[in-house]
Design an enzyme around this catalytic site. Sequence first.
Site, PDB file in Angstrom:
ATOM      1  CG  HIS A 241      -1.788  -1.165   1.134  1.00  0.00           C
ATOM      2  ND1 HIS A 241      -2.931  -1.330   0.663  1.00  0.00           N
ATOM      3  CD2 HIS A 241      -1.359  -2.463   2.352  1.00  0.00           C
ATOM      4  CE1 HIS A 241      -3.506  -2.739   1.078  1.00  0.00           C
ATOM      5  NE2 HIS A 241      -2.569  -3.450   1.851  1.00  0.00           N
TER       6      HIS A 241
HETATM    7  C1  BDR Z   1      -2.076   0.687   5.812  1.00  0.00           C
HETATM    8  O1  BDR Z   1      -2.377   0.184   7.057  1.00  0.00           O
HETATM    9  C2  BDR Z   1      -1.010  -0.048   7.077  1.00  0.00           C
HETATM   10  O2  BDR Z   1      -0.625  -1.793   8.217  1.00  0.00           O
HETATM   11  C3  BDR Z   1       0.384  -0.328   6.135  1.00  0.00           C
HETATM   12  O3  BDR Z   1       1.729  -0.170   6.361  1.00  0.00           O
HETATM   13  C4  BDR Z   1      -0.501   0.759   5.662  1.00  0.00           C
HETATM   14  O4  BDR Z   1       0.009   2.364   5.553  1.00  0.00           O
HETATM   15  C5  BDR Z   1      -2.443  -0.249   5.131  1.00  0.00           C
HETATM   16  O5  BDR Z   1      -4.511  -0.060   5.218  1.00  0.00           O
END
Ligand code: BDR
Length: 312
Positions: A241
């Site tokens: 992400h």
């Molecule tokens: C986001 O949540 C975190 O666990 C990841 O690093 C990312 O920033 C994805 O939903």
Amino acid sequence: MKQKIWIDCDPGIDDAVAITLAVACGEELELLGISTVAGNQTVDRVTENARKLTSFLGISQVPVAKGASGPLVRTPKFAGHVHGKTGLGDYCLPETDKQVEEEPAVLVLARTLKALPPGEKVTLVPIGPLTNIALLLRVFPEAADRIERICLMGGAAVGGNVTPTGEFNIWADPEAAQIVFTWGLPVVMCGLDVTNHCGFTREQAKDLKKSKHPVSQMVGELVEFYFQSPVYQGRERAAIHDAVTITYLLHPDWFTGRAMHVEVDCSEERNRGMTICDFRGKPGEEHPVTVLLQARADRVQEFWMEKLRAFP
Ligand code: BDR
Ligand code: CA
């Protein structure tokens, strides 16, 4: 001219990949600093990860500042089931004597923005809960004049990953997110609508792990850990992400999005943390938030592999 950026993060496997990618794109991006925030793990753990990571990536001159230890209103909730006990899976970064800044992140960031030469601005890249950014805006509102835009990972026009409608970064601190989305600054929301499609396959993770470069090996190991988490069981691709933000800064043409009004559900009900994206905008209306809706995932993936394999 390089784009000046500041990364606010909670490393975090995909945070670590995003920072690595930013360094790999050092010809186009100038990383001014890194701040940390409680999110995937406690603020102490993620700060330790950021501190060691800067040395490992050869950027120990970049300041690392410790930020908020929890959200504005509620108690913190972590994501150890995805990112492991340390926040970086099983991966052990080497020891380093790199020091974390003495002052809190909000102060260090405010000072950095104030010290910019006249007319210069910075793009903030928050890839964790938005607590530090909300505090910055509330405590140092004049800092907004030095922010070019905020390119964040968080939210979704449709769906969630922690609850049916909540994405982790926004759900972890909805009040902070509401402040950031409604401040009036230009915001690019790289939410699940695009980030869920941008990731590495198991083969690519193996490929990176086999590489001769220790940085590519680290990324391969981190992504392999992702595949062990319950979230990616049986899935073909692990979404990275946070790295989408960096990609967007360099290749906005690989994404389509729409400017709209966005607010965050701060109620105590089941949709707490949902980003309410208003698609009803009228022609001619201006909205500072651009919600990314589609990505050329194939191009993004190729770009990541190419940049990580050729890490300087
Ligand atoms: C986001 O949540 C975190 O666990 C990841 O690093 C990312 O920033 C994805 O939903
Ligand atoms: Ca993150």
